[in-house]
Each structure stands twice: as structure tokens, then as C-alpha cells.
Design a protein around this motif. Structure first.
Motif, PDB file in Angstrom:
ATOM      1  N   ASP A  14       6.858   2.232  -3.568  1.00  8.45           N
ATOM      2  CA  ASP A  14       7.454   1.237  -2.682  1.00  8.45           C
ATOM      3  C   ASP A  14       6.416   0.681  -1.708  1.00  8.45           C
ATOM      4  N   GLU A  15       5.594   1.552  -1.135  1.00  8.82           N
ATOM      5  CA  GLU A  15       4.546   1.100  -0.204  1.00  8.82           C
ATOM      6  C   GLU A  15       3.538   0.206  -0.922  1.00  8.82           C
ATOM      7  N   LYS A  20       1.410  -5.307  -1.846  1.00  9.33           N
ATOM      8  CA  LYS A  20       1.176  -6.486  -2.682  1.00  9.33           C
ATOM      9  C   LYS A  20       1.938  -7.696  -2.163  1.00  9.33           C
ATOM     10  N   ALA A  21       3.201  -7.496  -1.797  1.00 13.49           N
ATOM     11  CA  ALA A  21       4.019  -8.607  -1.314  1.00 13.49           C
ATOM     12  C   ALA A  21       3.479  -9.167   0.001  1.00 13.49           C
ATOM     13  N   ILE A  32      -0.658  -5.872   8.019  1.00 11.21           N
ATOM     14  CA  ILE A  32      -0.116  -5.068   6.925  1.00 11.21           C
ATOM     15  C   ILE A  32      -0.160  -3.594   7.296  1.00 11.21           C
ATOM     16  N   ALA A  33      -1.262  -3.165   7.890  1.00  6.70           N
ATOM     17  CA  ALA A  33      -1.407  -1.764   8.297  1.00  6.70           C
ATOM     18  C   ALA A  33      -0.305  -1.374   9.282  1.00  6.70           C
ATOM     19  N   ALA A  34      -0.029  -2.231  10.244  1.00  8.41           N
ATOM     20  CA  ALA A  34       1.018  -1.941  11.223  1.00  8.41           C
ATOM     21  C   ALA A  34       2.383  -1.867  10.542  1.00  8.41           C
ATOM     22  N   GLU A  35       2.632  -2.771   9.620  1.00 10.24           N
ATOM     23  CA  GLU A  35       3.909  -2.809   8.905  1.00 10.24           C
ATOM     24  C   GLU A  35       4.127  -1.555   8.054  1.00 10.24           C
ATOM     25  N   LEU A  36       3.045  -1.056   7.453  1.00 10.25           N
ATOM     26  CA  LEU A  36       3.153   0.103   6.562  1.00 10.25           C
ATOM     27  C   LEU A  36       2.871   1.432   7.267  1.00 10.25           C
ATOM     28  N   ASN A  37       2.583   1.365   8.555  1.00 15.49           N
ATOM     29  CA  ASN A  37       2.235   2.572   9.319  1.00 15.49           C
ATOM     30  C   ASN A  37       1.032   3.289   8.700  1.00 15.49           C
TER      31      ASN A  37
END
Length: 63
Positions: A14-15, A20-21, A32-37
């Protein structure tokens, strides 16, 4: 078998799909890093390993 790097957080499917999205939507590595922790370095490495193009963060240049 025990991992050689026990402190590394494994990427889930999922991550990876979210990475990719977000990259396709033009997200910068820091966003992106902040969004994915995740760290920005982790995002950059994962993208590089899988051929995912990332948007570039603005560069800081002095006058």
C-alpha cells in the motif's frame, strides 16, 4: 531468519502504491515523505530502486 537491519521499516504494498501515486501527481520528495511518515532519504531511495520519477524540491541558492 532475522533481518540484518532490524530498525528498518519495511515498505508495504500500500505504501509503495501511494508513493507511486504521489510521485505521478507531482509531489516533491519532502511532501511525500511527510505523507508516508518516512524520511526523505527513504522515499528517494525507494523511488530510485523502482524507477519512480520524483519531482524536485526547490534548491536554495545564495545571491
Amino acid at each position: 531468519m532475522q533481518s540484518r537491519y532490524p530498525l528498518l521499516k519495511r515498505w508495504t504494498a500500500d505504501e509503495h502504491e501511494r508513493l507511486k501515486a504521489l510521485a505521478e501527481a507531482g509531489g516533491r520528495p519532502d511532501e511525500i515523505a511527510a505523507e508516508l511518515n518516512r524520511t526523505e532519504a527513504a522515499v528517494r531511495v525507494r523511488a530510485w530502486q523502482h524507477g519512480i520519477a520524483l519531482g524536485s524540491a526547490p534548491t536554495k541558492r545564495g545571491k
